[in-house]
Scaffold this motif. Sequence first.
Motif, PDB file in Angstrom:
ATOM      1  N   TYR A 139       0.877  -1.143   0.072  1.00 25.82           N
ATOM      2  CA  TYR A 139       0.066  -0.026  -0.152  1.00 25.82           C
ATOM      3  C   TYR A 139       0.722   1.289   0.035  1.00 25.82           C
ATOM      4  CZ  TYR A 139      -3.957   2.928   1.512  1.00 25.82           C
ATOM      5  OH  TYR A 139      -4.881   4.000   1.548  1.00 25.82           O
ATOM      6  N   ALA A 140       1.877   1.236   0.866  1.00 26.86           N
ATOM      7  CA  ALA A 140       2.868   2.322   0.863  1.00 26.86           C
ATOM      8  C   ALA A 140       3.635   2.517  -0.252  1.00 26.86           C
ATOM      9  CB  ALA A 140       3.717   2.221   2.226  1.00 26.86           C
ATOM     10  N   THR A 141       4.166   1.445  -0.776  1.00 26.62           N
ATOM     11  CA  THR A 141       5.114   1.545  -2.126  1.00 26.62           C
ATOM     12  C   THR A 141       4.173   2.154  -3.115  1.00 26.62           C
ATOM     13  OG1 THR A 141       6.212  -0.382  -1.275  1.00 26.62           O
ATOM     14  CG2 THR A 141       6.200   0.150  -3.704  1.00 26.62           C
ATOM     15  N   ALA A 142       2.744   1.689  -3.417  1.00 24.60           N
ATOM     16  CA  ALA A 142       2.189   2.343  -4.595  1.00 24.60           C
ATOM     17  C   ALA A 142       1.965   3.707  -4.303  1.00 24.60           C
ATOM     18  CB  ALA A 142       0.719   1.372  -4.492  1.00 24.60           C
ATOM     19  N   ARG A 143       2.134   4.277  -3.049  1.00 25.01           N
ATOM     20  CA  ARG A 143       2.114   5.683  -2.942  1.00 25.01           C
ATOM     21  C   ARG A 143       3.512   6.612  -2.745  1.00 25.01           C
ATOM     22  NH1 ARG A 143      -2.065   2.635  -1.696  1.00 25.01           N
ATOM     23  NH2 ARG A 143      -4.192   3.513  -2.087  1.00 25.01           N
ATOM     24  N   GLY A 144       4.465   5.998  -3.084  1.00 23.54           N
ATOM     25  CA  GLY A 144       5.617   6.580  -3.137  1.00 23.54           C
ATOM     26  C   GLY A 144       6.372   6.477  -1.625  1.00 23.54           C
ATOM     27  N   VAL A 145       5.876   5.814  -0.855  1.00 25.38           N
ATOM     28  CA  VAL A 145       6.605   5.909   0.551  1.00 25.38           C
ATOM     29  C   VAL A 145       7.173   4.421   0.888  1.00 25.38           C
ATOM     30  CG1 VAL A 145       5.941   5.948   2.963  1.00 25.38           C
ATOM     31  CG2 VAL A 145       4.557   7.379   1.306  1.00 25.38           C
ATOM     32  N   GLU A 146       8.295   4.545   1.168  1.00 29.69           N
ATOM     33  CA  GLU A 146       9.239   3.200   1.641  1.00 29.69           C
ATOM     34  C   GLU A 146       8.835   3.005   3.300  1.00 29.69           C
ATOM     35  OE1 GLU A 146      13.659   1.447   1.906  1.00 29.69           O
ATOM     36  OE2 GLU A 146      13.138   3.253   0.694  1.00 29.69           O
ATOM     37  N   VAL A 147       8.514   1.836   3.602  1.00 36.13           N
ATOM     38  CA  VAL A 147       8.587   1.387   4.852  1.00 36.13           C
ATOM     39  C   VAL A 147       9.744   1.189   5.400  1.00 36.13           C
ATOM     40  CG1 VAL A 147       7.076   0.074   6.502  1.00 36.13           C
ATOM     41  CG2 VAL A 147       6.053   1.137   4.468  1.00 36.13           C
ATOM     42  N   VAL A 148      10.231   1.630   6.584  1.00 29.60           N
ATOM     43  CA  VAL A 148      11.548   1.446   7.153  1.00 29.60           C
ATOM     44  C   VAL A 148      11.330   0.956   8.647  1.00 29.60           C
ATOM     45  CG1 VAL A 148      13.734   2.156   7.964  1.00 29.60           C
ATOM     46  CG2 VAL A 148      12.710   3.336   6.114  1.00 29.60           C
ATOM     47  N   PRO A 149      11.298  -0.458   8.714  1.00 31.42           N
ATOM     48  CA  PRO A 149      10.959  -1.143  10.287  1.00 31.42           C
ATOM     49  C   PRO A 149      12.099  -0.917  11.002  1.00 31.42           C
ATOM     50  CG  PRO A 149      11.976  -2.802   8.763  1.00 31.42           C
ATOM     51  CD  PRO A 149      11.995  -1.557   7.782  1.00 31.42           C
ATOM     52  N   GLU A 150      11.579  -0.578  12.316  1.00 35.80           N
ATOM     53  CA  GLU A 150      12.623  -0.526  13.426  1.00 35.80           C
ATOM     54  C   GLU A 150      12.567  -1.828  14.182  1.00 35.80           C
ATOM     55  OE1 GLU A 150      14.454   2.253  17.087  1.00 35.80           O
ATOM     56  OE2 GLU A 150      12.837   2.963  15.836  1.00 35.80           O
ATOM     57  N   ILE A 151      13.732  -2.597  14.426  1.00 40.92           N
ATOM     58  CA  ILE A 151      13.757  -3.760  15.472  1.00 40.92           C
ATOM     59  C   ILE A 151      14.812  -3.524  16.255  1.00 40.92           C
ATOM     60  CG2 ILE A 151      14.374  -6.228  15.341  1.00 40.92           C
ATOM     61  CD1 ILE A 151      11.921  -5.519  13.723  1.00 40.92           C
ATOM     62  N   GLU A 152      14.472  -3.149  17.640  1.00 34.72           N
ATOM     63  CA  GLU A 152      15.290  -2.435  18.536  1.00 34.72           C
ATOM     64  C   GLU A 152      16.439  -3.646  19.129  1.00 34.72           C
ATOM     65  OE1 GLU A 152      15.860   0.131  20.334  1.00 34.72           O
ATOM     66  OE2 GLU A 152      14.325   1.497  20.236  1.00 34.72           O
ATOM     67  N   LEU A 153      17.413  -3.235  19.324  1.00 32.72           N
ATOM     68  CA  LEU A 153      18.568  -3.970  19.844  1.00 32.72           C
ATOM     69  C   LEU A 153      19.809  -2.960  20.224  1.00 32.72           C
ATOM     70  CD1 LEU A 153      21.112  -4.347  17.570  1.00 32.72           C
ATOM     71  CD2 LEU A 153      19.403  -5.935  16.568  1.00 32.72           C
ATOM     72  N   PRO A 154      20.479  -3.387  21.468  1.00 32.77           N
ATOM     73  CA  PRO A 154      20.296  -4.437  22.353  1.00 32.77           C
ATOM     74  C   PRO A 154      19.444  -4.037  23.374  1.00 32.77           C
ATOM     75  CG  PRO A 154      22.393  -3.410  22.638  1.00 32.77           C
ATOM     76  CD  PRO A 154      21.944  -2.714  21.473  1.00 32.77           C
ATOM     77  N   GLY A 155      18.817  -3.042  23.498  1.00 38.50           N
ATOM     78  CA  GLY A 155      18.079  -2.484  24.623  1.00 38.50           C
ATOM     79  C   GLY A 155      16.629  -2.476  24.278  1.00 38.50           C
TER      80      GLY A 155
END
Length: 418
Positions: A139-155
């Motif tokens: 959905y985001a890609t079709a609207r020119g938006v790249e989704v950047v996931p955040e996976i927290e580490l080490p805290g």
Amino acid sequence: KRGAVVTAPALAGFFHGVQTIRQLLPAVVEAPAPVPSSGWRPMVWEIPGVRIADAPRFGWRGFMIDSCRHFLPVEVVKRVVDALALYKFNRLHWHLTEDQGWRLEIKKYPRLASVAAWRGPTKYGGFYTRDEVRDVVAYATARGVEVVPEIELPGHAQAALAAYPALGCTGGPYKVGTEWGIYKDVYCAGNEKVFDFLEGVLTEVCALFPGRFIHLGADECPKDRWKACPKCQARIRKEGLADEHALQSWFVHRAISFLEGKGKRCICWDEILEGGPPPGVIVQAWRAGEKAVSKAVAAGHEVIHSPYSHVYLNESPRGCTLEHVHTWDPTQEGERDALTPAALTRPELLLGGEACLWGEWCPPTRVGWQAFPRLLAVAETLWSPWRGRDFQDFHGRAMAQKGRLSYLGLTPGPERFV
């Protein structure tokens, strides 16, 4: 009179040109259902006869939403994407793991969904299935938006430790965080099983998020458990590290190396500068007074500017008013401090900026209220030239967007509290 023509050198430019036309139309164009004409007169939508030559000031124009403190349903995330596309943002930074909840289904580790996604006696929370993530990304890609996931580490790992307690320094027991703040229990840096776990998680993350960037957090990691942990102290000695700050840098560097092998670029909050930043990491500068932008650029790192003093939209409009957000300039470290001369000589390393909406006090119904109209000031700063900015001129244009945002399901809050 003959119509409208959009020209651009690449696909993104055509998309943004269409958003300009969309903005020139009346707000009712955003209505989810047809609006009846008034009386016998047909409704006429007119676009002014104008010529617009336009280009973005910065290449990175982002907004971060936190789905961890309060789970945001997919339809809310999509509403945010719609608004980002309309106002020419191109990155959605999606905060998905935290002490207070893990929000991403990982097939290899099912307890992240069954245990880490829920907190307290009422089992408050939720998680996104793999299909839901793919849907949002498409959905985001079709609207020119790249989704950047955040996976927290080490805290910020309390929820993951509740599901898999062997990954912590003490072995637990742990529970998913029920209070806001920073928790002392973090991933054990001396335990190889931690890296097996993280590599398994990140392998699935790479498959779900085909974009180039992954955010690894690396912020607010207490060192208490590491100082008392024999395994962590053995790791410091084995790797010849100076202290626990260097251990954090080593930990993050190992994760970055793994992701680079999968063709990803990694982003970390500016705490990554404390123990010696790994080569190639992008620094997201958020702390006022730390001169993180200048430090990162001086070390040759690309930077995303997100100062909490100006663009943390979880802050109340009492102190962080619309006018205050509009004063933010990514080429300034803080209120009055300019970038160092060394930083200014390498402007290509300043990728752009990102506003943040942390979720402690922002349940799904409050997202529009917190984000707007202040996110419009961020959009203006990241897209338009700095020279000639005038708040009163901007204010009139911003207020005209209220109806449009309401149609999008993101009714704005106040621009300030008196």
